[in-house]
Design an enzyme around this catalytic site. Structure first.
Site, PDB file in Angstrom:
ATOM      1  N   TYR A   1       0.810  -1.217   0.000  1.00  0.00           N
ATOM      2  CA  TYR A   1       0.000   0.000   0.000  1.00  0.00           C
ATOM      3  C   TYR A   1       0.847   1.271   0.000  1.00  0.00           C
ATOM      4  O   TYR A   1       0.394   2.314  -0.461  1.00  0.00           O
ATOM      5  CB  TYR A   1      -0.923   0.025   1.214  1.00  0.00           C
ATOM      6  CG  TYR A   1      -1.881  -1.137   1.275  1.00  0.00           C
ATOM      7  CD1 TYR A   1      -2.829  -1.348   0.278  1.00  0.00           C
ATOM      8  CD2 TYR A   1      -1.836  -2.030   2.332  1.00  0.00           C
ATOM      9  CE1 TYR A   1      -3.703  -2.419   0.337  1.00  0.00           C
ATOM     10  CE2 TYR A   1      -2.708  -3.108   2.402  1.00  0.00           C
ATOM     11  CZ  TYR A   1      -3.641  -3.300   1.402  1.00  0.00           C
ATOM     12  OH  TYR A   1      -4.506  -4.352   1.463  1.00  0.00           O
ATOM     13  N   THR A   2       2.025   1.222   0.558  1.00  0.00           N
ATOM     14  CA  THR A   2       2.837   2.430   0.715  1.00  0.00           C
ATOM     15  C   THR A   2       3.746   2.634  -0.490  1.00  0.00           C
ATOM     16  O   THR A   2       4.067   1.689  -1.220  1.00  0.00           O
ATOM     17  CB  THR A   2       3.689   2.338   1.994  1.00  0.00           C
ATOM     18  OG1 THR A   2       4.484   1.143   1.944  1.00  0.00           O
ATOM     19  CG2 THR A   2       2.798   2.296   3.216  1.00  0.00           C
TER      20      THR A   2
END
Length: 939
Positions: free
Chosen positions: A196-197
């Site tokens: 996600y990052t």
């Protein structure tokens, strides 16, 4: 025996040896004799004594009964792979190899670029992926996969956690990675999953570590990666001491490192001092860089730990959070402690939870509420205090019991010359300077070789352009490329490279303008070569270049210091260091409530007025005692059961006049039904000082004051009491002082304290006065030896000079009687009549006054009277008339509906009388006018 001895050898000793070095350990271990082990085919071991020296060796047992059968099953092939080796030697070498692998390959940073291998590999992989600060973000999972697949064959979680930490501004003083998404928080919230990052390199990474210049051949060494598929840099050419810039921490085998971060501007300044003066003292370096600069800010307390860390490599830096005191309610004077910054590596949410737990456990007192109001604008933890709580004391207790004050243990270990080493500040800076000199020299040599090579080619091109017609004719006259090159070399004396470059020139570069460009380039290259040669031959120029590059970084990226350094001789701050030693009033009620107020709470009033209320009292509660003390004093609390307790005066919450006070059971470990009857302030437990104790039934004794210097929280015995008796009065005295005793019927005995024998705590004492039926002791006071000239026999000469005995009856009437009107009498006597009282009246208190005199010889003292209803009147002693022993006295306080006088206390007069507030003025206006002539009723 050798096997067991090897197995019993401690691992640290096995690793380091008695000399503390890996090589010494290996040499020492190799001299030991141990078992011979066959691996990996050994399943069972047996011992035998077949060795020449008689030692027992371990041999493998055959799996089958017959060796031939085993060989027939493939045992011969296995036996060929068995390598006999000494167990202790194999264990030592394997463990040392593992330890050094962890030390050099994972846990410890290199002193030169300040990075661990995992940090270096992540940054290099991101640079190879083109994740510059101006390029779009990429998924962290892609970066982690790149690092794992090419450079770092370990767990993905370790790589991702390292990547996350390099993007956290509360972990790194100067983050090297820009994160996009949830990268955790100071509350130890975990970051989002790597899928996600997103991330990219921070702009500072390119300048601090000079990562763009890593491809300059020869500037740093490149080594093969784990599978020899490609190469990776062994170092990054850092421009500043990155080891000190962002610090480092890690745990290896047998050692650990913990290096604090520092401020970039200060680090460049101290680097400048070190370059200009390699023999600079540590104190000179501290003037430029006074200490670490943590990313979370806070306060560093004291510099002794910093000095030790910079000198030896080990030290303890004490950190505190940054706090402010805010008033949340002006009327009730309630305040709150606001935490704006926490110490480095402190979990804010854990800190808040711990404070709440300590409040529940009553370890922290004075806190009514705590809440976290932190948001994107900054940190804000609000700790609301109870009414009357001293913020300085509460804050000091927070420092003492919570992580609001914590320490950073510096252990500056890094890799130097391939070995882990503990280094101080100067050694780290010198190692970086040497490394940076090497980088610049290698860079200069590489650029010099490129410039020389280019100049050589340009010179050949210029020669060709100067003889362009001949060159064209030669080229046209040859049949192939090789013949043309050989002809040019032979005709003009060119080298192979020059001839090849001349042949590669296009027709458009044959103009005169292009020739001028080549001539100018040759000139520029000559100047560059000259500068590079000068740089390589002059060490000072290299130092200047190091300093110039570092100064450019300072001008571009330096920020103000975040951590304030507070000079302090000790990190353990005592409450007395932060609390002013001021005069205070302590008011004790019969039901065990105590209040601490400032003396100016009660303004001076005229004799005969109603007075001002001491405050709200609980139902059926009366004032028991009223003393003046200093906030730093030890207050001894004596109970009716003869038990004494001790607490500092500032422990009692300061309150307003209208407050009901603090229950003593919250301050002292009182038993059921136990009441505090007397309180004595003590500033110093002198050896020549005593406490005189008097019970209601007339027993008196003297105890050395230092017997009460160490009182446990549960209290200690001060006097043994007979059934039905109780301890009522306790006063300080010296041997030459006089003690004045008075009964409720007005009988008085004055005697010297040296007539009382000093006794232990667990004794009853002697009878002080023979009391008539129904009479009890009313008061006791001490007359200092320096303040009396009392004759031993009674004199009929009327002498009104001080000191005087101030008698106060419970009906509000009082008088002063000269001390000379009494003679010294022995204890256990009836005594002299000091005050003849009506049947419904008794003596409330007796004081010795006249110690502080004005210019006209009058008393400069004041007396505070407290009625049973809690009304207080403060009047001047000089307004009380001097009368004989048989006189009735004058009205001191009109009680009306206030009951009777409950207690009285003397206080010193202020230098200037304070103006009365509106409330006291209204109270005085309600009172009757003081009589111009004191009413006196003779006996």
């Amino acid at each position: 025996m050798a096997l067991s001895a090897a197995l019993r050898l401690p691992l640290p000793r096995l690793l380091w040896g008695p000399t503390g070095s890996l090589l010494a350990a290996a040499a020492a271990a190799s001299r030991r004799r141990a078992a011979v082990v066959a691996v990996p085919a050994v399943r069972f071991l047996s011992s035998s004594s077949s060795s020449s020296d008689g030692s027992r060796s371990v041999q493998p047992l055959r799996a089958g009964r017959d060796e031939r059968a085993a060989a027939g099953e493939g045992g011969a092939a296995v036996k060929e792979r068995v390598v006999p080796v000494e167990l202790h030697k194999e264990a030592t070498e394997a463990y040392m190899a593992y330890a050094m692998s962890v030390l050099l390959g994972r846990a410890l940073p290199d002193v030169r670029d300040g990075l661990k291998p995992v940090h270096r590999r992540i940054l290099y992989a991101m640079h190879e992926m083109g994740l510059a600060s101006r390029r779009p973000f990429r998924k962290c999972a892609r970066v982690v996969g790149e690092v794992l697949g090419k450079f770092h064959p370990h767990g993905d979680s370790a790589v991702y956690e390292t990547l996350v930490r390099m993007a956290q501004d509360f972990s790194m003083r100067y983050p090297l990675v820009q994160g996009h998404g949830n990268f955790g928080s100071i509350d130890a919230d975990p970051p989002a999953a790597m899928r996600y990052t997103e991330c990219r390199l921070d702009v500072g990474c390119f300048f601090f570590l000079d990562i763009d210049a890593i491809f300059i051949i020869g500037q740093v060494d490149f080594v093969p990666n784990f599978d020899n598929s490609q190469k990776e840099p062994s170092l990054l050419p850092a421009r500043v001491p990155s080891l000190l810039l962002n610090g480092s921490s890690g745990i290896a085998v047998g050692m650990a490192t913990n290096i604090p971060p520092h401020n970039l501007g200060e680090l460049v300044d101290v680097l400048s001092v070190m370059i200009e003066n390699p023999e600079a003292t540590l104190q000179e370096l501290l003037e430029c860089m006074p200490g670490p600069d943590f990313p979370t800010g806070g306060t560093i307390v004291g510099n002794q730990g910093i000095l030790e860390a910079y000198k030896t490599g080990r030290g303890r830096v004490v950190m505190r959070g940054k706090t402010d005191i805010e008033t949340i309610d002006v009327k009730s004077k309630r305040s709150a402690i606001i935490i704006k910054e926490v110490p480095y590596q402190t979990n804010k949410s854990t800190l808040v939870e711990r404070i709440a737990e300590l409040v529940e456990e009553k370890v922290l007192e004075g806190i009514s509420d705590i809440r976290d109001e932190s948001d994107r604008s900054g940190m804000r933890v609000v700790i609301e205090l109870k009414r009357g709580a001293d913020p300085a004391i509460v804050l000091n207790n927070l420092y003492r019991h919570t992580a609001l004050q914590s320490s950073f243990s510096c252990n500056m270990v890094a890799i130097l010359d391939g070995q882990p080493k503990l280094m101080g500040l100067k050694e780290i800076l010198q190692a970086f300077i040497d490394f940076r000199c090497s980088v610049i020299e290698r860079r200069a040599r590489f650029k010099l070789s490129q410039a020389l090579e280019r100049k050589h080619i340009v010179e050949g091109i210029v020669i060709g352009l100067d003889n362009l017609d001949s060159v064209i004719q030669i080229i046209r006259g040859t049949s192939n490329h090789a013949m043309a090159r050989e002809s040019l070399i032979k005709e003009f004396g060119l080298s192979d490279k020059q001839a090849e470059a001349l042949l590669d020139i296009t027709l458009r570069k044959l103009t005169s303008l292009e020739r001028k460009k080549f001539v100018d380039e040759a000139k520029s290259l000559s100047e560059e070569i000259s500068k590079l040669n000068e740089l390589l031959s002059n060490k000072k120029l290299i130092f200047q270049l190091i300093l110039q590059e570092a100064t450019d970084l300072k001008n571009k990226f330096a920020t103000p210091r975040r951590s304030f350094i507070e000079d302090s001789a000790s990190t353990e701050v005592d409450d007395l260091d932060i609390i002013p030693n001021e005069e205070m009033l302590l008011i004790l009620s019969e039901k065990g409530y105590v209040k601490r107020m400032k003396p100016n709470t009660f303004n001076l009033q005229n004799r005969g007025t109603i007075g001002k209320s001491v405050g709200k009292m609980r139902m059926n509660d009366n004032t028991s005692d009223f003393i003046v003390c200093q906030t730093h004093d030890h207050v001894l609390y004596f109970s009716d059961k003869g038990i004494v307790y001790s607490a500092r005066a500032y422990k009692i919450p300061e309150c307003t006049r209208a407050a009901t006070g603090t229950p003593l059971v919250q301050l002292l470990s009182l038993s059921d039904g136990e009441r505090i009857t007397s309180i004595v302030p003590v500033n110093e437990f002198g050896e020549d000082q005593y406490l005189v104790m008097l019970t209601v039934n007339g027993y008196i004794k003297k105890v050395p004051l230092n017997a009460f210097s160490a009182i446990r929280t549960s209290g200690i015995i001060s006097i043994q009491l007979a059934p039905g008796d109780e301890l009522k009065w306790v006063r300080r005295c010296g041997d030459d002082d006089l003690v004045a005793l008075a009964s409720q019927n007005g009988m008085v005995i004055v005697n010297t304290c040296n007539k009382l024998r000093a006794l232990g705590r667990k004794t009853r004492g002697v009878l002080a006065m023979k009391l008539k039926e129904g009479d009890k002791m009313a008061s006791m006071d001490i007359i200092p030896a320096t303040s009396h000239n009392m004759p031993e026999t009674y004199s009929r000469v009327r002498d009104l000079s001080p000191p005087w005995l101030l008698f106060i009856a419970d009906n509000g009437i009082g008088k002063r009687v000269p001390l000379n009107a009494f003679r010294q009498g022995n204890f256990n006597r009836v005594g002299l009549q000091g005050y003849k009282l009506p049947p419904d009246c008794s003596l409330a208190a007796v004081f010795v006054v006249g110690f502080s005199l004005t210019d006209d010889g009058e008393s400069d003292e004041q007396v505070v009277l407290v009625s049973q209803s809690g009304t207080v009147n403060r009047i001047k002693v000089k307004d009380i008339s001097i009368r004989s022993r048989s006189a009735r006295g004058v009205i001191l306080m009109r009680l009306e509906h206030a009951g009777k006088i409950q207690s009285a206390s003397l206080i010193s007069a202020a230098e200037e009388e304070e103006e009365q507030d509106p409330e006291s003025a209204s109270l005085i206006s309600e009172a009757e006018e003081p009589e111009k002539q004191d009413p006196e009723v003779s006996a």
